[in-house]
Design an enzyme around this catalytic site. Structure first.
Site, PDB file in Angstrom:
ATOM      1  N   ALA A  72     -20.792 -27.172  47.502  1.00  0.00           N
ATOM      2  CA  ALA A  72     -20.563 -28.212  45.796  1.00  0.00           C
ATOM      3  C   ALA A  72     -21.419 -26.354  46.038  1.00  0.00           C
ATOM      4  O   ALA A  72     -22.503 -26.422  46.814  1.00  0.00           O
ATOM      5  CB  ALA A  72     -22.054 -28.807  45.626  1.00  0.00           C
ATOM      6  N   GLY A  73     -21.960 -26.058  44.728  1.00  0.00           N
ATOM      7  CA  GLY A  73     -23.690 -25.165  44.299  1.00  0.00           C
ATOM      8  C   GLY A  73     -23.113 -23.539  44.472  1.00  0.00           C
ATOM      9  O   GLY A  73     -23.604 -22.759  44.317  1.00  0.00           O
TER      10      GLY A  73
ATOM     11  N   LYS B  27     -12.115 -37.010  51.418  1.00  0.00           N
ATOM     12  CA  LYS B  27     -13.826 -36.711  51.123  1.00  0.00           C
ATOM     13  C   LYS B  27     -14.465 -37.900  50.621  1.00  0.00           C
ATOM     14  O   LYS B  27     -14.411 -37.846  49.110  1.00  0.00           O
ATOM     15  CB  LYS B  27     -13.686 -35.251  49.746  1.00  0.00           C
ATOM     16  CG  LYS B  27     -14.845 -34.395  50.183  1.00  0.00           C
ATOM     17  CD  LYS B  27     -14.811 -34.130  48.825  1.00  0.00           C
ATOM     18  CE  LYS B  27     -16.164 -32.951  48.523  1.00  0.00           C
ATOM     19  NZ  LYS B  27     -16.429 -32.815  47.346  1.00  0.00           N
TER      20      LYS B  27
ATOM     21  N   GLY C   5     -21.793 -27.948  40.923  1.00  0.00           N
ATOM     22  CA  GLY C   5     -21.010 -27.630  39.913  1.00  0.00           C
ATOM     23  C   GLY C   5     -22.724 -26.293  39.297  1.00  0.00           C
ATOM     24  O   GLY C   5     -22.668 -26.226  38.199  1.00  0.00           O
TER      25      GLY C   5
ATOM     26  N   ASN D 243     -14.688 -25.497  43.669  1.00  0.00           N
ATOM     27  CA  ASN D 243     -13.852 -25.966  42.237  1.00  0.00           C
ATOM     28  C   ASN D 243     -14.291 -25.412  40.624  1.00  0.00           C
ATOM     29  O   ASN D 243     -13.701 -24.743  40.245  1.00  0.00           O
ATOM     30  CB  ASN D 243     -14.048 -27.229  41.510  1.00  0.00           C
ATOM     31  CG  ASN D 243     -13.385 -28.703  41.462  1.00  0.00           C
ATOM     32  OD1 ASN D 243     -12.696 -28.839  40.791  1.00  0.00           O
ATOM     33  ND2 ASN D 243     -12.489 -27.649  40.392  1.00  0.00           N
ATOM     34  N   THR D 244     -15.821 -25.627  40.395  1.00  0.00           N
ATOM     35  CA  THR D 244     -15.822 -25.480  39.132  1.00  0.00           C
ATOM     36  C   THR D 244     -16.657 -23.749  38.778  1.00  0.00           C
ATOM     37  O   THR D 244     -16.054 -22.733  37.773  1.00  0.00           O
ATOM     38  CB  THR D 244     -17.555 -25.820  39.111  1.00  0.00           C
ATOM     39  OG1 THR D 244     -17.199 -26.987  38.953  1.00  0.00           O
ATOM     40  CG2 THR D 244     -18.298 -25.561  37.685  1.00  0.00           C
TER      41      THR D 244
END
Length: 268
Positions: free
Chosen positions: A193-194, A106, A167, A215-216
């Protein structure tokens, strides 16, 4: 999450088939046990990991993080998180290939520390050099159509545009741009992301995106394991809705029960 529908409709990246359409990050979990349970609940197709960051709960490789990844039996997608120069990203990718014994990478090349926006000026060159070195590159990018098209032109067989800055959990901040990408590009697109809520994941999957990377949103949830399952369910629901074909939105109300065939005393 493995279902009959997901088995019949696999995700295909660089010629390899994956049952799940969820990719999961491995950082910031409360403990290794929580990470392991979240993986077991969501059954992702890949786990992302970085050489430049510590693992779950601050564990580094010597304390058992890499053995934990191997124990879970999910393919690892190394990333170049934290890299700010082209050469740094390439060197990190080469090191990751040796450590994880995989050609998957990635590609993250950060251009701005505040927004963590990708370096759009050097990302294409970095991806091209890695592809020529035999890597299967999944580039983290913005939702810029021209950038994503250039990545496809130089050989990327999938692209990973953001929904919002890493995040933030804000969800798709530019739906028009993301939907335009889906309409114009014929390669698999993975939202990276986001995303903050399962409904965000469901929405982009309804638009025709092929997978999401999280993830977050999972790691920092009050109940990460439950949230991992909620995202897995949402991803599958969104994919099923896309394949089913949504009705066309109407400007005016229309009765759901037709007048034709109803008794005359029920008609207006």
């Amino acid at each position: 999450m493995t279902t009959a529908a997901s088995i019949q409709d696999p995700l295909v990246l660089y010629g390899e088939t994956f049952i799940s359409r969820l990719l999961l990050g491995t950082s910031r979990y409360p403990s290794p046990a929580v990470l392991e349970a979240a993986v077991a609940r969501s059954q992702p197709c890949m786990l992302t990991a970085s050489l430049r960051r510590q693992g779950a709960s601050g564990l580094d490789a010597s304390q058992g993080f890499w053995p934990l990844l191997k124990k879970m039996g999910v393919p690892v997608l190394p990333n170049t998180a934290g890299c700010h120069s082209l050469q740094e990203a390439i060197t990190t990718a080469e090191m990751a290939r040796e450590v994880f014994e995989t050609d998957w990478i990635k590609l993250e090349l950060i251009g701005d520390d505040y927004t963590l926006q990708p370096d759009t000026l050097n990302l294409v060159e970095a991806a091209e050099r890695l592809i020529k070195s035999g890597f299967k590159v999944l580039p983290y990018s913005t939702d810029d159509l021209v950038l994503c098209q250039r990545l496809v032109d130089i050989g990327c067989q999938a692209v990973m545009p953001w929904a919002a800055p890493i995040g933030t959990g804000r969800g798709p901040i530019n739906p028009y741009a993301l939907r335009t990408l889906r309409e114009r590009l014929d390669v698999p697109l993975i939202v990276d992301a986001g995303l903050g809520l399962p409904s965000h994941a469901c929405q982009v999957m309804e638009w025709g995106y092929d997978a999401v990377l999280l993830n977050t949103a999972v790691a920092l949830a009050q109940e990460p394991v439950t949230m991992a399952g909620a995202f897995a369910d949402a991803v599958q629901a969104g994919r099923s809705a896309f394949l089913a074909g949504a009705m066309t939105a109407q400007d005016a109300a229309q009765p759901s029960t037709p007048v034709l065939g109803t008794p005359f005393w029920h008609q207006p």
